[in-house]
Write a protein that holds these residues in place. Structure first.
Motif, PDB file in Angstrom:
ATOM      1  N   ALA A 179       0.822  -1.193   0.478  1.00 39.46           N
ATOM      2  CA  ALA A 179      -0.279   0.350  -0.373  1.00 39.46           C
ATOM      3  C   ALA A 179       0.759   1.065   0.411  1.00 39.46           C
ATOM      4  CB  ALA A 179      -1.296  -0.048   1.020  1.00 39.46           C
ATOM      5  N   LYS A 186       6.936   0.174  -3.884  1.00 42.19           N
ATOM      6  CA  LYS A 186       5.863  -0.710  -4.925  1.00 42.19           C
ATOM      7  C   LYS A 186       6.692  -2.392  -5.506  1.00 42.19           C
ATOM      8  CE  LYS A 186       1.683   2.378  -5.588  1.00 42.19           C
ATOM      9  NZ  LYS A 186       0.947   1.023  -4.604  1.00 42.19           N
ATOM     10  N   LEU A 190       7.681  -5.194  -3.648  1.00 43.02           N
ATOM     11  CA  LEU A 190       6.813  -6.814  -3.983  1.00 43.02           C
ATOM     12  C   LEU A 190       8.340  -8.009  -4.312  1.00 43.02           C
ATOM     13  CD1 LEU A 190       4.236  -8.187  -5.381  1.00 43.02           C
ATOM     14  CD2 LEU A 190       4.512  -5.536  -4.752  1.00 43.02           C
ATOM     15  N   ALA A 204      -0.981  -6.166  -4.836  1.00 42.94           N
ATOM     16  CA  ALA A 204      -0.936  -5.122  -4.193  1.00 42.94           C
ATOM     17  C   ALA A 204      -1.682  -4.199  -5.404  1.00 42.94           C
ATOM     18  CB  ALA A 204       0.599  -4.940  -4.898  1.00 42.94           C
ATOM     19  N   ALA A 205      -0.972  -2.612  -5.433  1.00 44.52           N
ATOM     20  CA  ALA A 205      -1.901  -1.539  -6.140  1.00 44.52           C
ATOM     21  C   ALA A 205      -1.466  -1.395  -7.190  1.00 44.52           C
ATOM     22  CB  ALA A 205      -2.733  -0.851  -5.220  1.00 44.52           C
ATOM     23  N   SER A 206      -1.812  -0.924  -8.080  1.00 46.43           N
ATOM     24  CA  SER A 206      -1.652   0.010  -9.218  1.00 46.43           C
ATOM     25  C   SER A 206      -2.686   1.219 -10.463  1.00 46.43           C
ATOM     26  CB  SER A 206      -0.142  -0.413  -9.538  1.00 46.43           C
ATOM     27  OG  SER A 206       0.233   0.218 -11.158  1.00 46.43           O
ATOM     28  N   GLY A 207      -2.705   2.319 -10.017  1.00 47.05           N
ATOM     29  CA  GLY A 207      -3.514   2.755 -10.834  1.00 47.05           C
ATOM     30  C   GLY A 207      -4.562   3.241 -10.235  1.00 47.05           C
ATOM     31  N   ARG A 220      -6.786  -8.268 -10.398  1.00 44.51           N
ATOM     32  CA  ARG A 220      -6.154  -9.170 -10.897  1.00 44.51           C
ATOM     33  C   ARG A 220      -5.061 -10.483 -10.377  1.00 44.51           C
ATOM     34  NH1 ARG A 220      -1.637  -8.163 -15.080  1.00 44.51           N
ATOM     35  NH2 ARG A 220      -1.236  -5.807 -14.449  1.00 44.51           N
ATOM     36  N   ARG A 221      -5.120 -11.495 -11.758  1.00 41.08           N
ATOM     37  CA  ARG A 221      -3.783 -12.027 -11.055  1.00 41.08           C
ATOM     38  C   ARG A 221      -2.199 -11.530 -11.456  1.00 41.08           C
ATOM     39  NH1 ARG A 221      -0.816 -16.519 -12.083  1.00 41.08           N
ATOM     40  NH2 ARG A 221      -0.536 -17.557 -10.444  1.00 41.08           N
ATOM     41  N   ALA A 222      -1.598 -11.114 -11.007  1.00 37.02           N
ATOM     42  CA  ALA A 222      -0.440 -10.323 -12.086  1.00 37.02           C
ATOM     43  C   ALA A 222       1.028 -11.426 -11.912  1.00 37.02           C
ATOM     44  CB  ALA A 222       0.130  -9.176 -11.252  1.00 37.02           C
ATOM     45  N   GLY A 223       0.679 -12.633 -11.274  1.00 41.13           N
ATOM     46  CA  GLY A 223       2.052 -13.225 -11.072  1.00 41.13           C
ATOM     47  C   GLY A 223       1.521 -14.775 -10.111  1.00 41.13           C
ATOM     48  N   ARG A 224       2.645 -15.186 -10.132  1.00 41.61           N
ATOM     49  CA  ARG A 224       2.339 -16.471  -8.952  1.00 41.61           C
ATOM     50  C   ARG A 224       2.102 -15.817  -7.370  1.00 41.61           C
ATOM     51  NH1 ARG A 224       6.424 -22.068  -8.657  1.00 41.61           N
ATOM     52  NH2 ARG A 224       7.803 -20.098  -7.641  1.00 41.61           N
ATOM     53  N   PHE A 226       0.159 -13.024  -6.550  1.00 44.13           N
ATOM     54  CA  PHE A 226       0.775 -11.474  -7.006  1.00 44.13           C
ATOM     55  C   PHE A 226      -0.552 -11.581  -7.221  1.00 44.13           C
ATOM     56  CE2 PHE A 226       3.113  -8.595  -9.439  1.00 44.13           C
ATOM     57  CZ  PHE A 226       2.028  -7.305  -9.203  1.00 44.13           C
ATOM     58  N   LEU A 228      -3.271  -8.440  -8.020  1.00 43.64           N
ATOM     59  CA  LEU A 228      -2.857  -6.476  -9.197  1.00 43.64           C
ATOM     60  C   LEU A 228      -3.956  -5.982  -9.039  1.00 43.64           C
ATOM     61  CD1 LEU A 228      -1.179  -4.421  -8.880  1.00 43.64           C
ATOM     62  CD2 LEU A 228      -0.570  -4.754 -11.295  1.00 43.64           C
ATOM     63  N   GLY A 232      -4.529   0.169 -13.109  1.00 48.19           N
ATOM     64  CA  GLY A 232      -3.079   0.020 -13.841  1.00 48.19           C
ATOM     65  C   GLY A 232      -2.484   1.126 -14.669  1.00 48.19           C
TER      66      GLY A 232
ATOM     67  N   GLU B  35       8.917 -11.824 -13.575  1.00 48.81           N
ATOM     68  CA  GLU B  35       8.340 -13.456 -13.425  1.00 48.81           C
ATOM     69  C   GLU B  35       8.989 -13.686 -14.558  1.00 48.81           C
ATOM     70  OE1 GLU B  35       5.129 -16.147 -11.878  1.00 48.81           O
ATOM     71  OE2 GLU B  35       5.098 -14.052 -10.875  1.00 48.81           O
ATOM     72  N   GLU B  58       6.478 -12.551 -16.891  1.00 53.02           N
ATOM     73  CA  GLU B  58       4.757 -11.734 -16.549  1.00 53.02           C
ATOM     74  C   GLU B  58       5.612 -10.500 -15.834  1.00 53.02           C
ATOM     75  OE1 GLU B  58       1.579 -11.818 -16.410  1.00 53.02           O
ATOM     76  OE2 GLU B  58       1.881 -14.358 -17.218  1.00 53.02           O
ATOM     77  N   VAL B  60       5.063  -6.260 -14.992  1.00 47.64           N
ATOM     78  CA  VAL B  60       4.277  -5.486 -14.342  1.00 47.64           C
ATOM     79  C   VAL B  60       4.764  -4.014 -13.734  1.00 47.64           C
ATOM     80  CG1 VAL B  60       2.614  -4.290 -12.096  1.00 47.64           C
ATOM     81  CG2 VAL B  60       2.528  -7.303 -13.528  1.00 47.64           C
ATOM     82  N   VAL B  63       2.767   2.562 -11.421  1.00 50.36           N
ATOM     83  CA  VAL B  63       2.411   3.520 -11.661  1.00 50.36           C
ATOM     84  C   VAL B  63       1.722   3.859  -9.992  1.00 50.36           C
ATOM     85  CG1 VAL B  63       1.696   3.957 -13.417  1.00 50.36           C
ATOM     86  CG2 VAL B  63      -0.077   3.553 -11.824  1.00 50.36           C
TER      87      VAL B  63
END
Lengths: 274, 66
Positions: A179, A186, A190, A204-207, A220-224, A226, A228, A232, B35, B58, B60, B63
């Motif tokens: 956060a 960020k 991570l 996590a958060a972005s956008g 959404r899922r952004a990785g293992r 992880f 988000l 975006g 990743e 992957e 990301v 921002v």
């Protein structure tokens, strides 16, 4: 048969109803909650029902308070999240709102970490009060959380998180909430947490700046391990400030993702593919 | 060779590093999470890891705002 009245086990006769139970144990109760939902009609009771009887406006004893606070939670859900520990990295607009939502649902332990103090420019979106200006945010937030739910154990760390201390500060957490405000921080968090604590999910958060549509904020899922939250894209900057409604939307996406993870559900609703 | 980046195929030259790929994508190495084949890649390895055919990435880019 056995039921639970205000979280205490109670053996009752078959045929006992909600109203008969009220009449003999707390006749002045005017809020009757059965299995997490308020009831205004008499109903027969079933084994393992959880009933909470509340007198509106009455200040309960300390023993009773936790049961009453949790009365609206679905039985079984509370027991699981009460055992859980969640870390929140940064308690600004996102983190302070995530913490409040998780305290209200009764997460057992929260580890809060932030180096900052409460400033007037925070009050447009962060969950603090004018009389808390100048206090460390983690201290002010811990106080606010105790006023909401004194049964949450809070570890408040007034420190700057770095690549070197992140894993230690959050050693006990099952899920971490990112956060922070700055994008490089960020990314640092991570990387550090995921390398040192593999298998433990990060949300996590972005956008989330500005006042664009709330419906473009997604989880959404952004990785293992992880997840988000955000659109975006909407960066905070000149002409696009951070505002309470959309920051709150994102924060509550994060809090809901955490809750789903604690309950063994995929935050996005997808069937887990790990 | 072909890479899969965020689920989409992309053709790149052999020998490309992660840092090189981020440059092609005009992403800022300080603000990304990467990743590779489901493993987190530490930032200090971005310049040394050469990508291989069918690597799955992957990426990301964060921002600001929180």
């Amino acid at each position: 048969m056995r039921i639970y009245l205000n979280e205490q086990a109670l053996d009752i006769e078959d045929g006992e109803t909600l109203f008969s139970l009220r009449d003999r144990s707390k006749p002045d109760a005017d809020i009757l909650i059965r299995n997490g939902f308020p009831c205004d009609r008499d109903e027969s009771l079933q084994p393992d029902d959880r009933v909470v009887l509340i007198r509106r406006g009455e200040t309960p004893s300390a023993d009773e308070l936790e049961a009453l606070l949790m009365a609206r939670h679905t039985p079984g859900v509370h027991a699981r999240i009460k055992q859980s520990c969640v870390g929140i990295a940064g308690v600004g607009g996102l983190g302070s709102a995530v913490a409040i939502a998780l305290a209200r649902v009764g997460v057992g332990r929260l580890v809060l970490a932030d180096f900052d103090i409460v400033e007037p420019s925070n009050l447009n979106r962060q969950q603090y009060f004018v009389d808390q200006l100048g206090f460390p945010k983690v201290t002010a937030l811990a106080e606010n959380l105790r006023r909401i739910n004194p049964y949450v154990e809070i570890e408040a760390r007034h420190i700057r998180l770095t690549a070197d201390n992140t894993a230690t500060v959050f050693a006990d957490v099952q899920v971490l909430v990112e956060a922070f405000d700055r994008p490089d921080q960020k990314a640092m968090l991570l990387e550090s947490f995921r390398l040192h604590c593999p298998g433990r999910p990060v949300v996590a958060a972005s956008g989330l700046a500005g006042f664009g549509p709330a419906n473009t904020v997604l989880t959404r899922r952004a990785g293992r391990d992880f997840y988000l939250v955000g659109d975006g894209d909407s960066a905070a900057g000149p002409g696009e400030g951070l505002m309470a409604p959309r920051v709150g939307v994102a924060a509550h996406h994060q809090a809901n993702a955490v809750l789903r993870l604690l309950l063994g559900e995929d935050p996005t609703g997808a069937t887990p593919c790990n | 060779m072909q890479l899969i980046i965020n689920g989409e195929p992309r053709q790149v030259d052999e020998g490309l590093t992660i840092a090189g790929l981020l440059g092609l994508m005009q992403l800022d190495t300080a603000r990304v999470a990467v990743e590779r084949n489901r493993d987190v890649v530490p930032r200090e390895q971005f310049s040394s890891i050469e990508l291989l055919e069918e690597d799955c990435l992957e990426i990301v880019q964060f921002v600001g705002g929180g």
